[in-house]
Design a protein around this motif. Structure first.
Motif, short mmCIF file in Angstrom:
data_model
loop_
_atom_site.label_atom_id
_atom_site.label_comp_id
_atom_site.label_asym_id
_atom_site.label_seq_id
_atom_site.Cartn_x
_atom_site.Cartn_y
_atom_site.Cartn_z
N ILE A 43 36.98 21.93 48.76
CA ILE A 43 36.37 23.26 48.72
C ILE A 43 36.01 23.52 47.26
N TRP A 44 34.81 24.01 47.04
CA TRP A 44 34.43 24.37 45.68
C TRP A 44 34.63 25.86 45.49
N MET A 45 35.31 26.21 44.39
CA MET A 45 35.55 27.63 44.09
C MET A 45 35.11 27.92 42.66
N PRO A 46 34.45 29.04 42.44
CA PRO A 46 33.95 29.38 41.11
C PRO A 46 35.07 29.86 40.19
N ARG A 47 34.86 29.74 38.90
CA ARG A 47 35.80 30.30 37.94
C ARG A 47 35.60 31.82 37.89
N ILE A 48 36.68 32.56 38.04
CA ILE A 48 36.62 34.02 38.03
C ILE A 48 37.09 34.51 36.66
N GLU A 49 36.24 35.20 35.95
CA GLU A 49 36.62 35.75 34.65
C GLU A 49 37.54 36.95 34.85
N ASN A 50 38.46 37.13 33.90
CA ASN A 50 39.41 38.24 33.96
C ASN A 50 40.15 38.26 35.30
N TYR A 51 40.68 37.11 35.65
CA TYR A 51 41.37 36.95 36.93
C TYR A 51 42.64 37.81 36.96
N HIS A 52 42.78 38.61 38.01
CA HIS A 52 43.93 39.52 38.09
C HIS A 52 44.40 39.65 39.54
N TYR A 53 44.58 38.50 40.18
CA TYR A 53 45.00 38.48 41.58
C TYR A 53 46.37 37.83 41.74
N LEU A 54 47.12 38.32 42.71
CA LEU A 54 48.34 37.66 43.16
C LEU A 54 48.06 37.15 44.56
N LYS A 55 48.31 35.86 44.77
CA LYS A 55 48.00 35.25 46.07
C LYS A 55 49.28 34.73 46.72
N LEU A 56 49.39 34.98 48.01
CA LEU A 56 50.43 34.34 48.81
C LEU A 56 49.72 33.48 49.85
N ASP A 60 44.75 42.42 44.61
CA ASP A 60 44.08 42.69 43.34
C ASP A 60 45.01 43.58 42.51
N LEU A 61 45.66 42.99 41.52
CA LEU A 61 46.65 43.73 40.74
C LEU A 61 46.03 44.85 39.92
N SER A 62 44.75 44.72 39.59
CA SER A 62 44.09 45.78 38.81
C SER A 62 43.91 47.04 39.64
N VAL A 63 43.96 46.89 40.97
CA VAL A 63 43.83 48.04 41.87
C VAL A 63 45.20 48.46 42.39
N VAL A 64 45.93 47.52 42.98
CA VAL A 64 47.19 47.83 43.64
C VAL A 64 48.31 48.10 42.63
N GLY A 65 48.21 47.45 41.46
CA GLY A 65 49.25 47.64 40.47
C GLY A 65 49.38 49.08 40.02
N LYS A 66 48.31 49.84 40.15
CA LYS A 66 48.32 51.24 39.74
C LYS A 66 48.92 52.16 40.81
N LYS A 67 48.79 51.75 42.07
CA LYS A 67 49.30 52.58 43.15
C LYS A 67 49.64 51.71 44.35
N LEU A 68 50.93 51.40 44.51
CA LEU A 68 51.38 50.60 45.63
C LEU A 68 51.31 51.40 46.93
N PRO A 69 51.06 50.74 48.06
CA PRO A 69 51.17 51.44 49.35
C PRO A 69 52.56 52.07 49.48
N ASP A 103 58.27 45.40 44.72
CA ASP A 103 57.88 45.69 43.35
C ASP A 103 56.96 44.59 42.83
N LEU A 104 55.66 44.86 42.77
CA LEU A 104 54.71 43.84 42.32
C LEU A 104 54.86 43.54 40.84
N CYS A 105 55.27 44.53 40.06
CA CYS A 105 55.46 44.30 38.63
C CYS A 105 56.58 43.30 38.40
N LEU A 106 57.66 43.45 39.16
CA LEU A 106 58.78 42.51 39.05
C LEU A 106 58.36 41.12 39.52
N ALA A 107 57.62 41.08 40.63
CA ALA A 107 57.14 39.79 41.14
C ALA A 107 56.24 39.10 40.12
#
Length: 328
Positions: free
Chosen positions: A59-72, A123-132, A141-145
């Protein structure tokens, strides 16, 4: 006209989007000789669930600038290569879970040309500010993770127990069917995250096998050679000597990438090739046996029946309605 998937995904594919339900959409895509499906839904702003079903070698995947994701990622079937920041490689197989902060880009290898997995993308730039709110109540706790992941070079690998695996499998099936309400998807996802937080799923150092780029290349060159001519007889010490490694090292590298010993891999490839030849050619059984590396028709027939449950002639007759051939 093809439509691109979300920015984090592939950009080189012919893509078609279709709706599974009001919540779930499916991206069908093709690239070279491969095909794939990605079922995805948005749980919350900045949180997506995907089911990835790939039938291709890479699979080809592009380089994402300013990457700020947590993936499971949880592997439901097949194998997927994961490149670590220190240029080592590890391979996700069934029941393995990976959590990471590292961006995958370039060519991602699927050694068996098959991968089925469940993915949670945050997307930590979105969810990191306000967790569900429900996540906060469960102590997620995403910050701890994120902090713990950073202390492990951004990657963690675990082996999911049966309870977790069953729930992940059920969630993936509901996503592909699109048969649940948003609240149900949210609950099942939160349950998986909570169990992951409470459980001890880490893979011990003894269980983890990492490959360097050189070790990976050795196994891949051997796999390419095996497939280049299935009529040949291959001797493991000779293959290892050609690559400048010991037979035991070659066996280890190969099994780590392809999930099975060289002998098993080669036998399966020979049987796959034999089935193709029986279905689409007029070659005699003896010629097909030679084509896939068997000294005589009898040994080939016994091996073929053990794998497929049918003799070569029975298999050919069963495919009569699908292909033209001349029986000998």
């Amino acid at each position: 006209m093809g439509q691109q998937i979300d920015p984090i995904l592939m950009t080189r594919y012919l893509v078609r989007e279709r709706r599974i339900s009001s919540l779930v959409r499916c991206m069908d895509f093709a690239y070279k000789d491969g095909t794939g499906f990605i079922f995805l839904l948005e749980l919350y702003p900045g949180v997506q669930l995907w089911v990835n079903d790939f039938k291709m070698r890479e699979i080809w995947m592009p380089r994402i600038e300013n990457y700020h994701y947590l993936k499971l990622n949880y592997c439901l079937g097949g194998r997927c290569e994961v490149k670590l920041p220190d240029n080592r490689y590890v391979y996700l197989s069934s029941d393995r879970v990976s959590v990471d902060l590292n961006a995958a880009f370039g060519r991602v290898t699927l050694p068996t040309a098959r991968y089925l997995g469940l993915e949670l993308l945050i997307d930590l730039s979105v969810v990191g500010k306000k967790l569900p709110a429900a996540w906060v109540e469960c102590g997620l706790d995403l910050c701890l993770a994120e902090s713990r992941l950073l202390s492990q070079k951004g990657s963690w690998l675990g082996l999911a127990p049966p309870e977790w695996s069953q729930k992940a499998q059920a969630l993936a099936e509901h996503i592909t069917k699109g048969d649940m309400e948003l609240a149900d998807y949210r609950f099942l996802t939160m349950e998986l995250l909570y169990l992951l937080k409470k459980g001890s799923y880490s893979v011990s150092a003894a269980e983890q096998t990492f490959l360097t780029q050189g070790q990976r290349s050795v196994a891949m060159r051997v796999e390419q050679k095996l497939n280049s001519d299935l009529s040949k007889k291959y001797i493991i010490p000779e293959l290892a000597a050609e690559q400048g490694v010991s037979p035991s090292a070659l066996k280890k590298y190969f099994t780590q990438i392809y999930g099975k010993p060289i002998s098993v891999y080669l036998r399966e490839k020979r049987m796959e090739r034999a089935q193709d030849l029986l279905s689409v050619t007029q070659l005699s059984i003896a010629d097909i046996a030679a084509e896939v590396g068997y000294e005589n028709q009898g040994k080939f027939g016994a091996a073929f029946r053990k794998i497929t449950g049918a003799t070569p002639l029975e298999f050919r007759r069963l495919n009569r309605n699908h292909y033209r051939y001349k029986e000998n």
